[in-house]
Enzyme design. Sequence first.
Site, PDB file in Angstrom:
ATOM      1  N   MET A 247      21.886  16.253 -40.051  1.00 32.75           N
ATOM      2  CA  MET A 247      22.886  16.747 -39.113  1.00 32.75           C
ATOM      3  C   MET A 247      24.056  15.786 -39.127  1.00 32.75           C
ATOM      4  O   MET A 247      23.869  14.580 -38.987  1.00 32.75           O
ATOM      5  CB  MET A 247      22.300  16.855 -37.706  1.00 32.75           C
ATOM      6  N   LEU A 248      25.252  16.318 -39.306  1.00 32.65           N
ATOM      7  CA  LEU A 248      26.430  15.463 -39.345  1.00 32.65           C
ATOM      8  C   LEU A 248      27.646  16.193 -38.778  1.00 32.65           C
ATOM      9  O   LEU A 248      27.983  17.283 -39.232  1.00 32.65           O
ATOM     10  CB  LEU A 248      26.735  15.026 -40.782  1.00 32.65           C
ATOM     11  N   ILE A 249      28.244  15.587 -37.775  1.00 33.54           N
ATOM     12  CA  ILE A 249      29.569  16.011 -37.319  1.00 33.54           C
ATOM     13  C   ILE A 249      30.550  15.025 -37.951  1.00 33.54           C
ATOM     14  O   ILE A 249      30.398  13.810 -37.819  1.00 33.54           O
ATOM     15  CB  ILE A 249      29.682  15.978 -35.782  1.00 33.54           C
ATOM     16  N   GLN A 254      33.952  13.767 -33.946  1.00 32.45           N
ATOM     17  CA  GLN A 254      32.850  13.192 -33.175  1.00 32.45           C
ATOM     18  C   GLN A 254      33.296  12.864 -31.749  1.00 32.45           C
ATOM     19  O   GLN A 254      34.447  12.551 -31.499  1.00 32.45           O
ATOM     20  CB  GLN A 254      32.313  11.943 -33.875  1.00 32.45           C
ATOM     21  N   GLY A 255      32.320  12.920 -30.831  1.00 37.48           N
ATOM     22  CA  GLY A 255      32.602  12.607 -29.434  1.00 37.48           C
ATOM     23  C   GLY A 255      33.234  13.740 -28.656  1.00 37.48           C
ATOM     24  O   GLY A 255      33.665  13.550 -27.518  1.00 37.48           O
ATOM     25  N   GLY A 257      31.608  16.891 -28.368  1.00 35.31           N
ATOM     26  CA  GLY A 257      30.572  17.810 -27.889  1.00 35.31           C
ATOM     27  C   GLY A 257      30.085  18.814 -28.917  1.00 35.31           C
ATOM     28  O   GLY A 257      29.305  19.716 -28.589  1.00 35.31           O
ATOM     29  N   HIS A 258      30.502  18.676 -30.172  1.00 31.02           N
ATOM     30  CA  HIS A 258      30.095  19.651 -31.195  1.00 31.02           C
ATOM     31  C   HIS A 258      28.611  19.527 -31.542  1.00 31.02           C
ATOM     32  O   HIS A 258      27.955  20.524 -31.861  1.00 31.02           O
ATOM     33  CB  HIS A 258      30.948  19.472 -32.458  1.00 31.02           C
ATOM     34  N   SER A 260      26.040  18.808 -29.583  1.00 31.58           N
ATOM     35  CA  SER A 260      25.207  19.520 -28.602  1.00 31.58           C
ATOM     36  C   SER A 260      25.361  21.030 -28.739  1.00 31.58           C
ATOM     37  O   SER A 260      24.395  21.785 -28.609  1.00 31.58           O
ATOM     38  CB  SER A 260      25.552  19.072 -27.176  1.00 31.58           C
ATOM     39  N   GLU A 282      13.109  15.650 -38.746  1.00 29.29           N
ATOM     40  CA  GLU A 282      12.569  14.711 -39.727  1.00 29.29           C
ATOM     41  C   GLU A 282      13.186  13.332 -39.516  1.00 29.29           C
ATOM     42  O   GLU A 282      14.398  13.164 -39.649  1.00 29.29           O
ATOM     43  CB  GLU A 282      12.885  15.217 -41.141  1.00 29.29           C
TER      44      GLU A 282
END
Length: 426
Positions: A247-249, A254-255, A257-258, A260, A282
């Site tokens: 998982m990567l924003i 970042q920061g 709320g994407h 969540s 994992e």
Amino acid sequence: KIKKERKKKKKTTREIYILFRVNAMEKKLAEYKCDTNEAICLKLVRFPEDVDDDSTTFHPEYSHQLFGDDEVAFGYKGLQMKIFYTAGNLSTLFKVKYSSKVTDTFDCVEPDDVGGKIREIIPAGFTSSTDDFISLLEKEAKFKPFGTLLHSYTIHNEEAGELTYQIHKADITCPGFQEYHERLQTFLMWFIETASFIDTDDDRWDYFLVFEKYNKDGETLYATVGYMTVYNYYVYPDKTRPRVSQMLILPPFQGEGHGSQLLEAIHRFYCSLPKVQDITAEDPSENYVKLRDYVLSKLCQNLPSFAADKLPLGFSADMIKEAQEKLKINKKHARRVYEILRLRATDMSDEDQVKAYRLEVKKRLFGPYRKNQRELAKMKKCLRPEELVSHMGQMDTQTQQEELEKSYQHAVEDYRRIIERLASHA
């Protein structure tokens, strides 16, 4: 004898001279070492002017997988490895710049092949021409999100106002998606410490993508925000267990709320599938665990079994059942949610309530220590006295109590942050 001493002294002077030359050489060579996390320049480009705008540049958190544990490249001064992407389709510009090279001064020293290392992870088809890259921006209007739209949401931005985002579910059969994913996954190497590329030939992978809608010259375009990969494991006899793998924003988003929004969307997606047993992750990072705690607490707080009047009665079978059946949450995760929501419902001015809560959490935390005690009891039957002493010395009762209190305080600290976030988004 005098001649021998002179010869010895002369030799020592020569050694000092050589050592001095070596040290001087090392200092000069050290000038050609570059921190690869600073030298690698990443950018998501929407407009031609973004290319030369340093404020839109971001850098990796990690580069050890390509450049070793020291994260250093040797052989260059002023090294810049530019890896720029068009914001939507992620068409790539890659070029290496430097002010000087070690071979300009030293004939017998070879610089690292930094370009070759980067090309190990960047798929073919990139350009090294800035002009060609800028021309690719004109094709961004044709780029559309892959797969099926699962969820849309808006976030207020002080400069841009209300921004709209979409979460899509895709699979490898979507036309053009495999090539796009090969470009997208290169970000993993820079922002996930133990990242590895997945086998896209396996059709049990699900892909969830986040895009931002934005306007350019009156047209609606889409920018890549982040993504998640989920592997569907088989559970006997007829269930599956989706496991979040990556998982990567992306850093510019970042920061906001994407993360969540993405995690909640995939939970709601899998909750709609009867064959899903529960959802796991994992080797989750600490940040992912905190994100999951928030999302699952947000989802569970409206379940009847997690009502405020039920929480002081303890962690119940109804909580386990309802969390699993309605939200695909396993027992371990449901227990953490219970502790978070019970802390929120606890009157901290009431000593009895605080004590009851502390004992409830410590009862769970004590599990590993109790297991150690059982193992120690077994050891007493089969180990020699001197062996037993060494094992018993590993953690005495007082140390256990101190570690238990430390674990409790750490858990409560994390829980309070989750509760504050729940309150701010109520």
